[in-house]
Design a protein around this motif. Sequence first.
Motif, short mmCIF file in Angstrom:
data_model
loop_
_atom_site.label_atom_id
_atom_site.label_comp_id
_atom_site.label_asym_id
_atom_site.label_seq_id
_atom_site.Cartn_x
_atom_site.Cartn_y
_atom_site.Cartn_z
N MET A 44 -28.61 -58.92 36.65
CA MET A 44 -29.74 -58.00 36.76
C MET A 44 -30.99 -58.71 36.30
O MET A 44 -30.94 -59.76 35.67
N LYS A 45 -32.13 -58.11 36.64
CA LYS A 45 -33.42 -58.61 36.19
C LYS A 45 -33.97 -57.65 35.14
O LYS A 45 -33.88 -56.44 35.29
N ILE A 46 -34.56 -58.24 34.10
CA ILE A 46 -35.29 -57.48 33.09
C ILE A 46 -36.71 -58.01 33.13
O ILE A 46 -36.94 -59.20 32.89
N THR A 47 -37.67 -57.13 33.44
CA THR A 47 -39.06 -57.56 33.54
C THR A 47 -39.86 -56.93 32.41
O THR A 47 -39.82 -55.72 32.19
N VAL A 48 -40.57 -57.80 31.68
CA VAL A 48 -41.45 -57.37 30.60
C VAL A 48 -42.84 -57.93 30.94
O VAL A 48 -43.04 -59.14 30.89
N GLY A 49 -43.76 -57.05 31.33
CA GLY A 49 -45.06 -57.53 31.78
C GLY A 49 -44.87 -58.35 33.05
O GLY A 49 -44.33 -57.86 34.03
N THR A 50 -45.27 -59.62 33.00
CA THR A 50 -45.09 -60.51 34.16
C THR A 50 -43.92 -61.46 33.96
O THR A 50 -43.66 -62.31 34.82
N THR A 51 -43.22 -61.35 32.84
CA THR A 51 -42.10 -62.25 32.54
C THR A 51 -40.79 -61.62 32.98
O THR A 51 -40.49 -60.48 32.66
N VAL A 52 -40.00 -62.41 33.72
CA VAL A 52 -38.72 -61.94 34.24
C VAL A 52 -37.59 -62.70 33.55
O VAL A 52 -37.61 -63.92 33.46
N PHE A 53 -36.61 -61.95 33.07
CA PHE A 53 -35.40 -62.52 32.47
C PHE A 53 -34.21 -62.12 33.33
O PHE A 53 -34.16 -61.00 33.83
N ILE A 54 -33.27 -63.04 33.48
CA ILE A 54 -32.02 -62.74 34.17
C ILE A 54 -30.98 -62.40 33.11
O ILE A 54 -30.88 -63.09 32.10
N ALA A 55 -30.25 -61.33 33.35
CA ALA A 55 -29.25 -60.89 32.38
C ALA A 55 -27.93 -60.63 33.09
O ALA A 55 -27.88 -60.39 34.29
N THR A 56 -26.87 -60.68 32.31
CA THR A 56 -25.52 -60.42 32.80
C THR A 56 -25.03 -59.12 32.20
O THR A 56 -25.10 -58.94 30.99
N LEU A 57 -24.54 -58.23 33.05
CA LEU A 57 -23.93 -56.99 32.57
C LEU A 57 -22.43 -57.20 32.45
O LEU A 57 -21.82 -57.89 33.28
N TYR A 58 -21.84 -56.62 31.42
CA TYR A 58 -20.39 -56.67 31.27
C TYR A 58 -19.75 -55.77 32.32
O TYR A 58 -20.39 -54.87 32.86
N ASP A 59 -18.49 -56.02 32.61
CA ASP A 59 -17.75 -55.18 33.55
C ASP A 59 -17.01 -54.12 32.75
O ASP A 59 -15.84 -54.29 32.40
N ASN A 60 -17.73 -53.05 32.40
CA ASN A 60 -17.12 -51.94 31.67
C ASN A 60 -17.77 -50.63 32.14
O ASN A 60 -18.82 -50.65 32.78
N PRO A 61 -17.14 -49.50 31.87
CA PRO A 61 -17.68 -48.21 32.34
C PRO A 61 -19.11 -47.93 31.85
O PRO A 61 -19.91 -47.36 32.59
N SER A 62 -19.43 -48.36 30.65
CA SER A 62 -20.78 -48.14 30.09
C SER A 62 -21.82 -48.91 30.87
O SER A 62 -22.86 -48.37 31.27
N ALA A 63 -21.56 -50.19 31.10
CA ALA A 63 -22.51 -51.04 31.84
C ALA A 63 -22.63 -50.56 33.29
O ALA A 63 -23.73 -50.56 33.86
N ASN A 64 -21.52 -50.14 33.89
CA ASN A 64 -21.56 -49.65 35.27
C ASN A 64 -22.39 -48.37 35.37
O ASN A 64 -23.17 -48.19 36.32
N ALA A 65 -22.29 -47.48 34.39
CA ALA A 65 -23.08 -46.25 34.37
C ALA A 65 -24.56 -46.58 34.17
O ALA A 65 -25.44 -45.94 34.77
N PHE A 66 -24.85 -47.57 33.33
CA PHE A 66 -26.24 -47.99 33.12
C PHE A 66 -26.81 -48.55 34.41
O PHE A 66 -27.92 -48.21 34.82
#
Length: 113
Positions: A1-23
């Motif tokens: 996934m991408k997390i954008t703060v202002g003009t800065t973009v970070f790449i992040a990894t979501l875990y494979d769990n029901p909580s992350a899938n719901a998010f």
Amino acid sequence: MKITVGTTVFIATLYDNPSANAFKALFPLSINMTELNNNEKYFDLPNPLPINASVGGDIKVGDLTLYGSNTLVLFYKSFNTSYSYTKLGYVDNPTGLATALGNGNVVVKFENN
């Protein structure tokens, strides 16, 4: 996934769990995250997500978690804690995350990459 703060973009990894899938089902999500304790930003989601909380232990810069069933937390400093969190994911390369998030409240966008 991408997390954008202002003009800065970070790449992040979501875990494979029901909580992350719901998010992930909430994407794209643009929220105003509130500063707390000089180490994290948080946002209270309108609806609860599934939880599987465990004692935090070593929190690392870039950890994305759920506190309780609906408080999204993005950590920008590493520390040890006895609080319990449900792990959602992490920023792959958190270099510059603390600077991007700044000292006060900040708008953060979460989306698929």
